[in-house]
Design a protein around this motif. Structure first.
Motif, PDB file in Angstrom:
ATOM      1  N   GLU A 412      32.625  31.124  20.054  1.00  0.00           N
ATOM      2  CA  GLU A 412      32.952  31.069  21.479  1.00  0.00           C
ATOM      3  C   GLU A 412      33.132  32.464  22.054  1.00  0.00           C
ATOM      4  O   GLU A 412      32.581  32.809  23.113  1.00  0.00           O
ATOM      5  CB  GLU A 412      34.217  30.236  21.674  1.00  0.00           C
ATOM      6  N   ASP A 413      33.899  33.289  21.368  1.00  0.00           N
ATOM      7  CA  ASP A 413      34.154  34.648  21.864  1.00  0.00           C
ATOM      8  C   ASP A 413      32.874  35.479  21.894  1.00  0.00           C
ATOM      9  O   ASP A 413      32.661  36.281  22.812  1.00  0.00           O
ATOM     10  CB  ASP A 413      35.197  35.338  20.985  1.00  0.00           C
ATOM     11  N   GLU A 414      32.005  35.307  20.902  1.00  0.00           N
ATOM     12  CA  GLU A 414      30.768  36.080  20.859  1.00  0.00           C
ATOM     13  C   GLU A 414      29.828  35.676  21.993  1.00  0.00           C
ATOM     14  O   GLU A 414      29.159  36.530  22.591  1.00  0.00           O
ATOM     15  CB  GLU A 414      30.086  35.884  19.508  1.00  0.00           C
ATOM     16  N   LEU A 415      29.796  34.394  22.321  1.00  0.00           N
ATOM     17  CA  LEU A 415      28.972  33.958  23.447  1.00  0.00           C
ATOM     18  C   LEU A 415      29.480  34.533  24.753  1.00  0.00           C
ATOM     19  O   LEU A 415      28.696  34.969  25.607  1.00  0.00           O
ATOM     20  CB  LEU A 415      28.954  32.423  23.514  1.00  0.00           C
ATOM     21  N   LEU A 416      30.804  34.561  24.933  1.00  0.00           N
ATOM     22  CA  LEU A 416      31.370  35.159  26.143  1.00  0.00           C
ATOM     23  C   LEU A 416      31.060  36.643  26.212  1.00  0.00           C
ATOM     24  O   LEU A 416      30.758  37.190  27.285  1.00  0.00           O
ATOM     25  CB  LEU A 416      32.881  34.921  26.179  1.00  0.00           C
ATOM     26  N   ARG A 417      31.130  37.325  25.091  1.00  0.00           N
ATOM     27  CA  ARG A 417      30.860  38.763  25.079  1.00  0.00           C
ATOM     28  C   ARG A 417      29.418  39.062  25.453  1.00  0.00           C
ATOM     29  O   ARG A 417      29.128  40.078  26.098  1.00  0.00           O
ATOM     30  CB  ARG A 417      31.166  39.322  23.689  1.00  0.00           C
ATOM     31  N   LEU A 418      28.493  38.182  25.074  1.00  0.00           N
ATOM     32  CA  LEU A 418      27.087  38.399  25.385  1.00  0.00           C
ATOM     33  C   LEU A 418      26.701  37.912  26.777  1.00  0.00           C
ATOM     34  O   LEU A 418      25.527  37.985  27.154  1.00  0.00           O
ATOM     35  CB  LEU A 418      26.212  37.698  24.335  1.00  0.00           C
ATOM     36  N   GLY A 419      27.678  37.378  27.525  1.00  0.00           N
ATOM     37  CA  GLY A 419      27.401  36.993  28.899  1.00  0.00           C
ATOM     38  C   GLY A 419      26.897  35.584  29.071  1.00  0.00           C
ATOM     39  O   GLY A 419      26.214  35.291  30.071  1.00  0.00           O
ATOM     40  N   ALA A 425      21.869  26.867  27.465  1.00  0.00           N
ATOM     41  CA  ALA A 425      21.524  26.186  26.219  1.00  0.00           C
ATOM     42  C   ALA A 425      21.922  27.048  25.025  1.00  0.00           C
ATOM     43  O   ALA A 425      21.571  28.227  24.953  1.00  0.00           O
ATOM     44  CB  ALA A 425      20.033  25.880  26.178  1.00  0.00           C
ATOM     45  N   VAL A 426      22.646  26.458  24.107  1.00  0.00           N
ATOM     46  CA  VAL A 426      23.041  27.117  22.861  1.00  0.00           C
ATOM     47  C   VAL A 426      22.495  26.280  21.710  1.00  0.00           C
ATOM     48  O   VAL A 426      22.812  25.088  21.604  1.00  0.00           O
ATOM     49  CB  VAL A 426      24.566  27.266  22.757  1.00  0.00           C
ATOM     50  N   THR A 427      21.673  26.893  20.872  1.00  0.00           N
ATOM     51  CA  THR A 427      21.028  26.186  19.771  1.00  0.00           C
ATOM     52  C   THR A 427      21.638  26.625  18.445  1.00  0.00           C
ATOM     53  O   THR A 427      21.711  27.825  18.151  1.00  0.00           O
ATOM     54  CB  THR A 427      19.514  26.454  19.754  1.00  0.00           C
ATOM     55  N   ILE A 428      22.081  25.644  17.682  1.00  0.00           N
ATOM     56  CA  ILE A 428      22.596  25.883  16.326  1.00  0.00           C
ATOM     57  C   ILE A 428      21.861  24.929  15.399  1.00  0.00           C
ATOM     58  O   ILE A 428      21.975  23.708  15.539  1.00  0.00           O
ATOM     59  CB  ILE A 428      24.112  25.648  16.234  1.00  0.00           C
ATOM     60  N   GLY A 429      21.086  25.486  14.472  1.00  0.00           N
ATOM     61  CA  GLY A 429      20.296  24.630  13.592  1.00  0.00           C
ATOM     62  C   GLY A 429      19.232  23.911  14.392  1.00  0.00           C
ATOM     63  O   GLY A 429      18.439  24.518  15.112  1.00  0.00           O
ATOM     64  N   ASP A 430      19.203  22.582  14.283  1.00  0.00           N
ATOM     65  CA  ASP A 430      18.219  21.795  15.026  1.00  0.00           C
ATOM     66  C   ASP A 430      18.836  21.077  16.218  1.00  0.00           C
ATOM     67  O   ASP A 430      18.249  20.144  16.765  1.00  0.00           O
ATOM     68  CB  ASP A 430      17.553  20.777  14.103  1.00  0.00           C
ATOM     69  N   MET A 431      20.035  21.522  16.639  1.00  0.00           N
ATOM     70  CA  MET A 431      20.715  20.916  17.781  1.00  0.00           C
ATOM     71  C   MET A 431      20.858  21.933  18.899  1.00  0.00           C
ATOM     72  O   MET A 431      21.146  23.105  18.660  1.00  0.00           O
ATOM     73  CB  MET A 431      22.098  20.394  17.377  1.00  0.00           C
ATOM     74  N   THR A 432      20.662  21.471  20.153  1.00  0.00           N
ATOM     75  CA  THR A 432      20.826  22.317  21.337  1.00  0.00           C
ATOM     76  C   THR A 432      21.896  21.694  22.228  1.00  0.00           C
ATOM     77  O   THR A 432      21.844  20.493  22.529  1.00  0.00           O
ATOM     78  CB  THR A 432      19.503  22.447  22.115  1.00  0.00           C
ATOM     79  N   PHE A 433      22.880  22.511  22.664  1.00  0.00           N
ATOM     80  CA  PHE A 433      24.007  22.048  23.452  1.00  0.00           C
ATOM     81  C   PHE A 433      23.988  22.722  24.822  1.00  0.00           C
ATOM     82  O   PHE A 433      23.490  23.832  24.983  1.00  0.00           O
ATOM     83  CB  PHE A 433      25.342  22.378  22.764  1.00  0.00           C
ATOM     84  N   ASP A 434      24.576  22.056  25.793  1.00  0.00           N
ATOM     85  CA  ASP A 434      24.890  22.678  27.076  1.00  0.00           C
ATOM     86  C   ASP A 434      26.304  23.229  26.968  1.00  0.00           C
ATOM     87  O   ASP A 434      27.283  22.472  26.906  1.00  0.00           O
ATOM     88  CB  ASP A 434      24.790  21.658  28.220  1.00  0.00           C
ATOM     89  N   TRP A 435      26.418  24.542  26.957  1.00  0.00           N
ATOM     90  CA  TRP A 435      27.706  25.173  26.649  1.00  0.00           C
ATOM     91  C   TRP A 435      28.669  25.017  27.805  1.00  0.00           C
ATOM     92  O   TRP A 435      28.306  25.249  28.972  1.00  0.00           O
ATOM     93  CB  TRP A 435      27.474  26.645  26.316  1.00  0.00           C
ATOM     94  N   GLU A 436      29.904  24.625  27.488  1.00  0.00           N
ATOM     95  CA  GLU A 436      30.966  24.491  28.482  1.00  0.00           C
ATOM     96  C   GLU A 436      32.119  25.393  28.087  1.00  0.00           C
ATOM     97  O   GLU A 436      32.994  25.009  27.316  1.00  0.00           O
ATOM     98  CB  GLU A 436      31.444  23.029  28.568  1.00  0.00           C
ATOM     99  N   PRO A 437      32.143  26.645  28.579  1.00  0.00           N
ATOM    100  CA  PRO A 437      33.201  27.579  28.150  1.00  0.00           C
ATOM    101  C   PRO A 437      34.581  27.188  28.618  1.00  0.00           C
ATOM    102  O   PRO A 437      35.574  27.629  28.050  1.00  0.00           O
ATOM    103  CB  PRO A 437      32.756  28.904  28.777  1.00  0.00           C
ATOM    104  N   GLN A 438      34.708  26.354  29.682  1.00  0.00           N
ATOM    105  CA  GLN A 438      36.028  26.004  30.165  1.00  0.00           C
ATOM    106  C   GLN A 438      36.709  24.968  29.293  1.00  0.00           C
ATOM    107  O   GLN A 438      37.877  24.659  29.480  1.00  0.00           O
ATOM    108  CB  GLN A 438      35.960  25.476  31.611  1.00  0.00           C
ATOM    109  N   THR A 439      35.983  24.413  28.335  1.00  0.00           N
ATOM    110  CA  THR A 439      36.578  23.418  27.442  1.00  0.00           C
ATOM    111  C   THR A 439      37.456  24.126  26.415  1.00  0.00           C
ATOM    112  O   THR A 439      36.964  24.916  25.616  1.00  0.00           O
ATOM    113  CB  THR A 439      35.495  22.624  26.706  1.00  0.00           C
ATOM    114  N   PRO A 440      38.769  23.891  26.426  1.00  0.00           N
ATOM    115  CA  PRO A 440      39.615  24.587  25.449  1.00  0.00           C
ATOM    116  C   PRO A 440      39.344  24.100  24.044  1.00  0.00           C
ATOM    117  O   PRO A 440      39.122  22.916  23.813  1.00  0.00           O
ATOM    118  CB  PRO A 440      41.034  24.226  25.900  1.00  0.00           C
TER     119      PRO A 440
END
Length: 479
Positions: A412-419, A425-440
């Motif tokens: 989470e912190d690394e994604l925020l640092r990279l803007g 879209a954030v892809t990990i392995g064979d899954m792609t997510f819609d990132w929600e940074p406001q989710t604690p």
């Protein structure tokens, strides 16, 4: 008639790990029994094992698909699933294993030598193992990992003490048949021998093995004739013996030119086992020359004529033999054993390599994040990709647990640092997510029902409100 197969491609697939179980202990008068789901069993691995009784890759040629059993799912009452047994595949001594790109993975020499061709997947944890201070009764379990699957090429390099080389119909197969109990096919036409023949020879109290390498011709190192198919079978031989036909009637053929032609092919051949610590380079192997078919009067005269020339030019021991009359065979076998024993004794002792342990630095995150060039991000790493594969995305609580693990790892912190922005879209392995940074995401999880997560419910409501506002704005912009 049995076939000899010395090269085969196999398709290995290890067993999958069993899924964990999400169960709650139920017993009369104990309404809060707690989680008791067991772990899934480990998937079986595919293991190649050297068996001295196996001499060819024929079985794998007809059955190239090798699949190990999967682990079983866990059950309630803290019962772990059964592990899938490892599948052991027997291969001949001297089998070389290459990957899809031709890179050397293993060189199996010696009875009992093992190589894990495909690793079985780990079983998923049950909810009993996932219980913590924050999640006292998890309503989910982890899925089992997929077993490793890969294609491998197996090549057999004959393990013999003495390798007989020579032109077609020089008498190599006949020589093997008379000094050992081997019964190779023998006929009066070239390329009768299509496979290496291995024989065990006795020299007094000692025994050694002799391999008859199929006939070589000029250009074999470039693939002409049988070419590279059988040149590799001489790589492990401690002594190379030139078998020369002194009774040949082919024009332009004589013992000296035959030896020179084959030596040129050996010099041009590049062994696939670079740095073989057991025998060293081909040029360093002891040589001997066998002048065959001296039972023919003209052949005996030619052998007597060229014997001194061979000794003067090469300095190798020369033997005159006849496989028909058995003349000269006994001195030859004792001399070959002497060459083998002296060469083996001169080789350095092989010391097993000790495993090198390289600890991971304490600040090693174990993952990397990079942009995909389209506004999204790719997360690479063994742990994040494994966690995603183990998550049941139909269970909100399991998804929330995955978010907590990624947050603790620092994704989470690394994604925020990279803007990274919300909705990218954030892809990990064979899954792609819609990132929600406001989710604690963190260790302390709000209590909710089993299989649910209040944070995801809040995110869904926020997303629904945003969609409503977007639709309203579009309607207001319309004339």
């Amino acid at each position: 008639m049995p076939r000899f197969v010395d090269r085969v491609v196999i398709h290995t697939r290890a067993g999958n790990g069993g899924n964990g179980c999400a169960s709650v202990h139920r017993e009369k008068f104990k309404p809060l029994g707690g989680p008791d789901g067991g772990n899934g069993g480990r998937g079986g691995s595919v293991v190649l094992v050297v068996d001295p009784q196996v001499h060819t890759l024929l079985d794998l040629h007809f059955h190239p698909h090798v699949v190990a059993p999967s682990g079983k799912q866990g059950a309630g009452s803290n019962r772990d699933g059964a592990a899938g047994g490892d599948l052991e595949v027997k291969v001949p001594d001297g089998t070389v294993i290459l990957d899809e790109k031709g890179r050397l993975l293993a060189d199996l020499v010696g009875a009992g030598t093992r190589f894990e061709a495909a690793a079985g997947g780990r079983g998923g944890l049950g909810n009993a193992a996932l219980a913590s201070r924050a999640r006292k009764a998890p309503g989910f379990a982890l899925l089992g990992e997929k077993g490793q699957a890969r294609d491998l090429m197996l090549e057999l390099k004959t393990v013999a003490d003495v390798g007989l080389i020579g032109f077609p119909s020089a008498g190599k197969s006949s020589l093997v048949s008379v000094i050992s109990a081997a019964k190779p096919k023998i006929a009066d036409y070239p390329f009768t021998t299509l496979v290496p023949n291995l024989g065990v020879v006795s020299a007094g109290e000692h025994t050694f093995t002799v391999a008859d390498v199929p006939g070589l011709i000029p250009g074999a190192s470039q693939g002409r004739g049988l070419g590279l198919d059988f040149l590799r079978h001489i790589e492990r031989c401690a002594v190379l013996v030139h078998v020369v036909d002194c009774a040949t009637l082919e024009p332009g053929r004589d013992p000296i030119s035959d030896i020179d032609a084959l030596e040129a092919e050996l010099a041009a051949y590049t062994p696939t086992l670079q740095g073989d610590t057991t025998l060293g380079d081909l040029a360093e192997r002891p040589r001997a020359v066998v002048l065959n078919k001296i039972d023919v009067p003209e052949a005996r005269e030619l052998a007597d004529f060229v014997r001194e020339e061979i000794d003067r030019r090469y300095g190798w021991p020369v033997f005159e033999v006849s496989t028909v009359s058995r003349e000269g065979l006994r001195p030859l076998t004792f001399a070959l054993w002497d060459l083998v024993s002296r060469y083996r004794a001169a080789q350095p002792e092989i010391v097993p390599r000790r495993p090198v342990i390289r600890p991971i630095p304490v600040d090693e995150s174990g993952f990397t994040v990079e942009s995909d060039g389209d506004g999204g991000f790719l997360v690479h790493g063994v742990r994040p990709e494994r966690w995603v594969a183990q998550t049941d995305f139909t269970n909100d609580e399991a998804v929330g647990y995955l978010g907590d693990r990624l947050a603790r790892l620092g994704v989470e912190d690394e994604l925020l640092r990279l803007g990274a922005k919300a909705g990218c879209a954030v892809t990990i392995g064979d899954m792609t997510f819609d990132w929600e940074p406001q989710t604690p995401a963190g260790i302390d999880v709000p209590l909710s029902g089993r299989g649910t997560d209040t944070r995801l419910e809040q995110t869904d409501r926020v997303g629904a409100d945003e969609r409503k506002r977007a639709r309203k704005a579009r309607r207001e912009q319309q004339p």
